[in-house]
Design an enzyme around this catalytic site. Structure first.
Site, PDB file in Angstrom:
ATOM      1  N   ALA A  20     -18.968  -4.638   0.829  1.00 34.32           N
ATOM      2  CA  ALA A  20     -18.927  -4.876  -0.957  1.00 34.32           C
ATOM      3  C   ALA A  20     -19.105  -3.401  -1.578  1.00 34.32           C
ATOM      4  O   ALA A  20     -19.653  -2.795  -2.155  1.00 34.32           O
ATOM      5  CB  ALA A  20     -20.630  -5.489  -1.365  1.00 34.32           C
ATOM      6  N   LYS A  21     -17.894  -2.688  -1.250  1.00 35.60           N
ATOM      7  CA  LYS A  21     -17.526  -1.389  -1.846  1.00 35.60           C
ATOM      8  C   LYS A  21     -18.524  -0.562  -1.431  1.00 35.60           C
ATOM      9  O   LYS A  21     -18.783   0.592  -2.242  1.00 35.60           O
ATOM     10  CB  LYS A  21     -17.291  -1.601  -3.240  1.00 35.60           C
ATOM     11  CG  LYS A  21     -16.144  -2.310  -3.581  1.00 35.60           C
ATOM     12  CD  LYS A  21     -16.068  -2.527  -5.141  1.00 35.60           C
ATOM     13  CE  LYS A  21     -14.434  -3.397  -5.801  1.00 35.60           C
ATOM     14  NZ  LYS A  21     -14.525  -3.390  -6.962  1.00 35.60           N
ATOM     15  N   GLY A  22     -19.183  -0.462  -0.218  1.00 36.04           N
ATOM     16  CA  GLY A  22     -20.315   0.381   0.255  1.00 36.04           C
ATOM     17  C   GLY A  22     -21.769   0.287  -0.245  1.00 36.04           C
ATOM     18  O   GLY A  22     -22.458   0.938   0.184  1.00 36.04           O
ATOM     19  N   LEU A  23     -21.733  -0.748  -1.209  1.00 35.10           N
ATOM     20  CA  LEU A  23     -22.971  -1.178  -1.686  1.00 35.10           C
ATOM     21  C   LEU A  23     -24.173  -1.437  -0.540  1.00 35.10           C
ATOM     22  O   LEU A  23     -25.217  -1.357  -0.494  1.00 35.10           O
ATOM     23  CB  LEU A  23     -23.076  -2.242  -2.683  1.00 35.10           C
ATOM     24  CG  LEU A  23     -22.834  -1.922  -3.911  1.00 35.10           C
ATOM     25  CD1 LEU A  23     -22.370  -2.972  -5.139  1.00 35.10           C
ATOM     26  CD2 LEU A  23     -23.259  -0.787  -4.704  1.00 35.10           C
ATOM     27  N   LEU A  24     -23.526  -2.223   0.576  1.00 33.15           N
ATOM     28  CA  LEU A  24     -24.087  -2.762   1.779  1.00 33.15           C
ATOM     29  C   LEU A  24     -24.175  -1.527   2.945  1.00 33.15           C
ATOM     30  O   LEU A  24     -24.457  -2.363   4.026  1.00 33.15           O
ATOM     31  CB  LEU A  24     -23.770  -3.870   2.362  1.00 33.15           C
ATOM     32  CG  LEU A  24     -24.036  -5.112   1.209  1.00 33.15           C
ATOM     33  CD1 LEU A  24     -22.954  -6.411   1.402  1.00 33.15           C
ATOM     34  CD2 LEU A  24     -25.308  -5.412   0.996  1.00 33.15           C
ATOM     35  N   GLY A  77     -13.730  -6.538   2.702  1.00 30.03           N
ATOM     36  CA  GLY A  77     -15.025  -6.266   1.995  1.00 30.03           C
ATOM     37  C   GLY A  77     -16.427  -6.426   2.307  1.00 30.03           C
ATOM     38  O   GLY A  77     -17.146  -6.867   1.448  1.00 30.03           O
ATOM     39  N   PRO A  78     -16.802  -6.509   3.578  1.00 26.51           N
ATOM     40  CA  PRO A  78     -17.792  -6.909   3.985  1.00 26.51           C
ATOM     41  C   PRO A  78     -19.013  -5.924   3.806  1.00 26.51           C
ATOM     42  O   PRO A  78     -20.248  -6.566   3.752  1.00 26.51           O
ATOM     43  CB  PRO A  78     -17.871  -6.780   5.879  1.00 26.51           C
ATOM     44  CG  PRO A  78     -16.554  -5.972   5.995  1.00 26.51           C
ATOM     45  CD  PRO A  78     -15.663  -6.001   4.629  1.00 26.51           C
ATOM     46  N   TYR A 104       0.584  -1.214  -0.176  1.00 25.72           N
ATOM     47  CA  TYR A 104       0.125  -0.054   0.071  1.00 25.72           C
ATOM     48  C   TYR A 104       1.074   1.218   0.051  1.00 25.72           C
ATOM     49  O   TYR A 104       1.776   1.575   0.741  1.00 25.72           O
ATOM     50  CB  TYR A 104      -0.737   0.034   1.237  1.00 25.72           C
ATOM     51  CG  TYR A 104      -1.715  -1.218   1.303  1.00 25.72           C
ATOM     52  CD1 TYR A 104      -2.182  -1.920   0.221  1.00 25.72           C
ATOM     53  CD2 TYR A 104      -2.641  -1.429   2.680  1.00 25.72           C
ATOM     54  CE1 TYR A 104      -3.003  -3.138   0.556  1.00 25.72           C
ATOM     55  CE2 TYR A 104      -3.279  -2.787   2.732  1.00 25.72           C
ATOM     56  CZ  TYR A 104      -3.552  -3.391   1.745  1.00 25.72           C
ATOM     57  OH  TYR A 104      -4.394  -4.456   2.018  1.00 25.72           O
TER      58      TYR A 104
END
Length: 302
Positions: free
Chosen positions: A201-205, A198-199, A51
């Protein structure tokens, strides 16, 4: 905040960890987010030498130095930056791992790493040699425990049977249930924990996920399928936020030790911490989620 044992180790990690990849190189901004995480009780911080060309490790190490003995630092190795910094190559060799760890220790400003993870891997790697490198680092006291970061079920099985890994970091969420089909049972049988990345999901959840539908959908969800699922979840759980539902779903599986979520604001840290502290999902609620979502399978990544 509740803690869970990481595999068979004596590390007890908080149910919420901070994924440090998105902190950036602004040390003051990163420190605010890290301090907010500490205030919420988070003790698990995950970074990698990849990173920001290693700058992330330096930023994280500096911010955590005052509380070093109270927290758990996890970092990763295996991706080797090219000399021109335009890309990187994969190097899981013993020689490279034992050299790279020295640089990580320097950047982190510490003389030991709590959890050192192989940052990827395939069946073509010299796996026995890689394991030997990690085992030697443990025996030397430089690394307390080690794990891998992988979504490849065949690779996971190899390490589960041959090594003393404490954990596997893998993408896992309501929208990516692949671990349930091929990985979690193997890990559970071998006393190895999942560290879920990724719990959300890129902010979708997240709480604004319904309004952030990606035009190309997500994984094997079309835009239409994704929109339908998110609205079903929102309607079914009523006042509970999608963030709560998403994080508690991943934590429902006893193999999960921690959900590692990134944050770019203090508010996100607080929302994630609140969600993790929320009421656990019932078996009926978990069954509903599984009914309306897809039981994805690993395809090309084996």
């Amino acid at each position: 905040m509740e803690k869970r044992r990481l595999g068979k180790s004596d590390l007890y990690v908080t149910e919420l960890g901070l994924g440090c990849m998105t902190l950036g190189t602004d040390a003051l901004a990163a420190e605010r987010i890290i301090n907010a995480s500490l205030e919420e009780g988070v003790n698990y911080f995950d970074t990698a030498d990849l990173y920001d060309f290693g700058v992330n490790e330096s930023v994280v190490g500096r911010a955590l130095k005052p509380v070093r003995e109270k927290i758990i630092i996890a970092t990763k190795v295996g991706n080797r930056w090219n000399s021109n910094k335009a890309g990187w190559s994969w190097d899981p060799s013993k020689t490279y791992i034992k050299e790279a760890v020295k640089d990580s220790l320097t950047r982190l400003g510490t003389d030991y790493i709590d959890l050192y993870q192989l940052h990827g891997g395939t069946l073509d790697d010299p796996i026995d040699e890689t394991i030997e490198a990690f085992e030697e680092l443990v025996s030397e006291g430089i690394v307390r425990y080690y794990g891998i970061s992988s979504i490849r079920p065949n690779v996971i099985r190899e390490y589960a049977s041959k090594s003393n890994i404490s954990s596997v970091m893998m993408q896992y969420s309501i929208l990516d249930r692949r671990p349930e089909e091929e990985a979690l049972s193997v890990l559970r049988e071998n006393g190895i924990s999942v560290v879920a990345r990724g719990p959300l999901a890129k902010g979708l959840l997240s709480d604004v996920g319904v309004n952030k539908i990606m035009e190309k959908g997500f994984m094997d969800y079309s835009e239409e399928e994704l929109g339908s699922l998110l609205l079903k979840l929102k309607n079914h759980f009523g006042d509970r936020s999608l963030t709560e539902v998403a994080l508690r779903y991943v934590l429902h599986n006893p193999t999960t030790a921690s959900v590692v979520a990134g944050a770019s604001t203090v508010e996100q840290v607080k929302n994630n911490a609140k969600a993790v502290r929320s009421q656990a999902l019932t078996e009926e609620e978990v069954s509903f989620i599984k009914k309306v979502s897809k039981a994805n399978m690993y395809g090309e990544h084996r």
